[in-house]
Motif scaffolding. Structure first.
Motif, PDB file in Angstrom:
ATOM      1  N   ARG A 194       0.805  -1.215   0.000  1.00 51.86           N
ATOM      2  CA  ARG A 194       0.000   0.000   0.000  1.00 51.86           C
ATOM      3  C   ARG A 194       0.842   1.270   0.000  1.00 51.86           C
ATOM      4  O   ARG A 194       0.360   2.342  -0.387  1.00 51.86           O
ATOM      5  N   ASP A 195       2.109   1.172   0.411  1.00 55.87           N
ATOM      6  CA  ASP A 195       2.984   2.347   0.367  1.00 55.87           C
ATOM      7  C   ASP A 195       3.323   2.740  -1.069  1.00 55.87           C
ATOM      8  O   ASP A 195       3.587   3.910  -1.352  1.00 55.87           O
ATOM      9  N   GLY A 196       3.356   1.744  -1.970  1.00 58.10           N
ATOM     10  CA  GLY A 196       3.784   2.024  -3.343  1.00 58.10           C
ATOM     11  C   GLY A 196       2.700   1.954  -4.382  1.00 58.10           C
ATOM     12  O   GLY A 196       2.902   2.369  -5.524  1.00 58.10           O
ATOM     13  N   THR A 202      -5.887   3.715 -10.359  1.00 59.88           N
ATOM     14  CA  THR A 202      -4.823   3.247  -9.479  1.00 59.88           C
ATOM     15  C   THR A 202      -3.484   3.657 -10.082  1.00 59.88           C
ATOM     16  O   THR A 202      -3.348   3.738 -11.308  1.00 59.88           O
ATOM     17  N   GLY A 203      -2.522   3.939  -9.249  1.00 59.18           N
ATOM     18  CA  GLY A 203      -1.173   4.254  -9.712  1.00 59.18           C
ATOM     19  C   GLY A 203      -0.148   3.530  -8.864  1.00 59.18           C
ATOM     20  O   GLY A 203      -0.465   3.025  -7.777  1.00 59.18           O
ATOM     21  N   PHE A 204       1.095   3.483  -9.336  1.00 63.98           N
ATOM     22  CA  PHE A 204       2.157   2.865  -8.539  1.00 63.98           C
ATOM     23  C   PHE A 204       3.459   3.622  -8.750  1.00 63.98           C
ATOM     24  O   PHE A 204       3.776   4.066  -9.853  1.00 63.98           O
ATOM     25  N   LEU A 205       4.194   3.788  -7.651  1.00 67.29           N
ATOM     26  CA  LEU A 205       5.411   4.593  -7.645  1.00 67.29           C
ATOM     27  C   LEU A 205       6.571   3.867  -8.308  1.00 67.29           C
ATOM     28  O   LEU A 205       6.657   2.641  -8.279  1.00 67.29           O
ATOM     29  N   LEU A 206       7.470   4.673  -8.885  1.00 72.11           N
ATOM     30  CA  LEU A 206       8.694   4.159  -9.489  1.00 72.11           C
ATOM     31  C   LEU A 206       9.891   4.938  -8.938  1.00 72.11           C
ATOM     32  O   LEU A 206       9.757   6.072  -8.472  1.00 72.11           O
ATOM     33  N   GLY A 207      11.060   4.318  -9.041  1.00 69.35           N
ATOM     34  CA  GLY A 207      12.309   5.014  -8.734  1.00 69.35           C
ATOM     35  C   GLY A 207      12.346   5.609  -7.338  1.00 69.35           C
ATOM     36  O   GLY A 207      12.112   4.918  -6.344  1.00 69.35           O
ATOM     37  N   ASP A 208      12.624   6.927  -7.261  1.00 65.73           N
ATOM     38  CA  ASP A 208      12.799   7.586  -5.960  1.00 65.73           C
ATOM     39  C   ASP A 208      11.493   7.966  -5.291  1.00 65.73           C
ATOM     40  O   ASP A 208      11.500   8.618  -4.242  1.00 65.73           O
ATOM     41  N   GLY A 209      10.350   7.592  -5.891  1.00 61.62           N
ATOM     42  CA  GLY A 209       9.064   7.891  -5.277  1.00 61.62           C
ATOM     43  C   GLY A 209       8.478   9.240  -5.648  1.00 61.62           C
ATOM     44  O   GLY A 209       7.452   9.637  -5.099  1.00 61.62           O
ATOM     45  N   THR A 210       9.088   9.932  -6.591  1.00 58.57           N
ATOM     46  CA  THR A 210       8.523  11.200  -7.048  1.00 58.57           C
ATOM     47  C   THR A 210       7.665  11.030  -8.291  1.00 58.57           C
ATOM     48  O   THR A 210       6.895  11.927  -8.644  1.00 58.57           O
ATOM     49  N   VAL A 211       7.799   9.887  -8.985  1.00 58.39           N
ATOM     50  CA  VAL A 211       7.017   9.640 -10.192  1.00 58.39           C
ATOM     51  C   VAL A 211       6.259   8.324 -10.052  1.00 58.39           C
ATOM     52  O   VAL A 211       6.611   7.457  -9.244  1.00 58.39           O
ATOM     53  N   ALA A 236       9.109  13.233  -2.971  1.00 57.52           N
ATOM     54  CA  ALA A 236       9.003  11.782  -2.828  1.00 57.52           C
ATOM     55  C   ALA A 236       7.873  11.479  -1.853  1.00 57.52           C
ATOM     56  O   ALA A 236       7.900  11.944  -0.708  1.00 57.52           O
ATOM     57  N   VAL A 237       6.883  10.721  -2.292  1.00 59.01           N
ATOM     58  CA  VAL A 237       5.690  10.485  -1.470  1.00 59.01           C
ATOM     59  C   VAL A 237       5.663   9.091  -0.862  1.00 59.01           C
ATOM     60  O   VAL A 237       4.753   8.766  -0.093  1.00 59.01           O
ATOM     61  N   GLY A 238       6.635   8.271  -1.191  1.00 60.56           N
ATOM     62  CA  GLY A 238       6.667   6.926  -0.629  1.00 60.56           C
ATOM     63  C   GLY A 238       7.695   6.073  -1.339  1.00 60.56           C
ATOM     64  O   GLY A 238       8.296   6.501  -2.334  1.00 60.56           O
ATOM     65  N   PRO A 239       7.895   4.859  -0.868  1.00 59.46           N
ATOM     66  CA  PRO A 239       8.856   3.962  -1.502  1.00 59.46           C
ATOM     67  C   PRO A 239       8.251   3.273  -2.715  1.00 59.46           C
ATOM     68  O   PRO A 239       7.060   2.944  -2.727  1.00 59.46           O
ATOM     69  N   SER A 240       9.057   3.052  -3.727  1.00 60.95           N
ATOM     70  CA  SER A 240       8.617   2.255  -4.864  1.00 60.95           C
ATOM     71  C   SER A 240       8.989   0.807  -4.601  1.00 60.95           C
ATOM     72  O   SER A 240      10.003   0.522  -3.966  1.00 60.95           O
ATOM     73  N   ILE A 241       8.163  -0.123  -5.078  1.00 60.88           N
ATOM     74  CA  ILE A 241       8.396  -1.531  -4.768  1.00 60.88           C
ATOM     75  C   ILE A 241       8.575  -2.386  -6.017  1.00 60.88           C
ATOM     76  O   ILE A 241       8.801  -3.589  -5.908  1.00 60.88           O
ATOM     77  N   VAL A 242       8.446  -1.775  -7.208  1.00 60.26           N
ATOM     78  CA  VAL A 242       8.535  -2.559  -8.447  1.00 60.26           C
ATOM     79  C   VAL A 242       9.491  -1.891  -9.426  1.00 60.26           C
ATOM     80  O   VAL A 242       9.816  -0.701  -9.304  1.00 60.26           O
ATOM     81  N   GLN A 243       9.910  -2.668 -10.413  1.00 63.23           N
ATOM     82  CA  GLN A 243      10.713  -2.155 -11.519  1.00 63.23           C
ATOM     83  C   GLN A 243      10.085  -2.639 -12.820  1.00 63.23           C
ATOM     84  O   GLN A 243       9.731  -3.814 -12.952  1.00 63.23           O
TER      85      GLN A 243
END
Length: 233
Positions: A5-7, A24-33, A84-91
């Motif tokens: 849920r963080d990412g 729905t969206g999911f974070l990438l990289g440093d959590g800014t995108v 940065a709004v959170g950690p990304s968990i995927v690549q």
């Protein structure tokens, strides 16, 4: 501890201080995108400012999207936050996936967000209905790969994965994680869920944009290929 849920977060618009879930969206990289489906951006932008919801402590907090960019050929978009709004968990993975590939997926369906959780109690005078998104898990497999544009469809592009599972409305933009990558290094995003397809003679099936068609995309908001952004969580 980092959680899914963080990412992976609800994405929507705000009008008159009321959040309306759009996808729905999911974070990438440093959590800014983050990534989502392109049509989610188009729909939300017509309603009001675009925001993501993130849990801080035990409360949802909104984070304004400051910029976005839609893929020129596929139903994919990248959004940027002011921090940065959170950690990304995927690549994002550029590996080609075909029939029988098994995935895990998470999204925020609107029917769950709109559940009545009052327990039958009457609303308090002046109470305003609130949205309570819950992250829903899906597991399934790729039925087949489609290499053509879908007629009578709003989904942009000519390459799709036909999925065994329908996620539900407002799960557009959810990441599909290749199951064999879980527990073996970075979780690989093999596609982005965009919606469902049904016909008179077929069952309803899910649709996703394959990761290999957008992994090498380098949006101007990011400045490098998406597949080069490692998870931070």
């Amino acid at each position: 501890m980092t959680t899914i849920r963080d990412g992976v977060f609800p994405l929507g618009s705000v009008l008159n201080d009321i959040f309306e879930l759009c996808g729905t969206g999911f974070l990438l990289g440093d959590g800014t995108v983050a990534l989502t489906a392109g049509h989610v951006i188009d729909q939300a932008a017509r309603r009001g400012p675009l925001v993501g919801l993130f849990v801080v402590g035990s409360t949802w907090h909104s984070e304004l999207v400051v910029d976005c960019e839609v893929h020129p050929e596929h139903d994919v978009a990248v959004v940027r936050f002011g921090r940065a709004v959170g950690p990304s968990i995927v690549q994002v993975s550029g590996d080609v996936q075909l029939s029988s590939a098994v995935y895990h997926g998470w999204g925020y369906p609107d029917y769950v967000a709109e559940e009545d959780r009052s327990g039958g109690e009457p609303p308090q005078p002046g109470a305003v209905a609130t949205v309570n998104p819950d992250l829903i898990f899906r597991q399934g497999y790729v039925r087949r790969r489609l290499g053509w544009a879908l007629p009578y469809s709003s989904f942009k592009g000519s390459s799709f994965l036909e999925l065994s599972e329908v996620f539900g409305s407002c799960c557009s933009g959810a990441p599909l994680i290749l199951m064999t990558s879980i527990g073996r290094g970075p979780w690989k995003c093999m596609g982005i869920y965009v919606g469902e397809r049904s016909g008179h003679h077929t069952q309803s099936v899910g649709l996703a944009v394959p990761g290999d068609v957008f992994a090498s995309w380098a949006p101007s908001l990011v400045g490098q290929p998406l597949e080069s952004l490692p998870p931070s969580g």
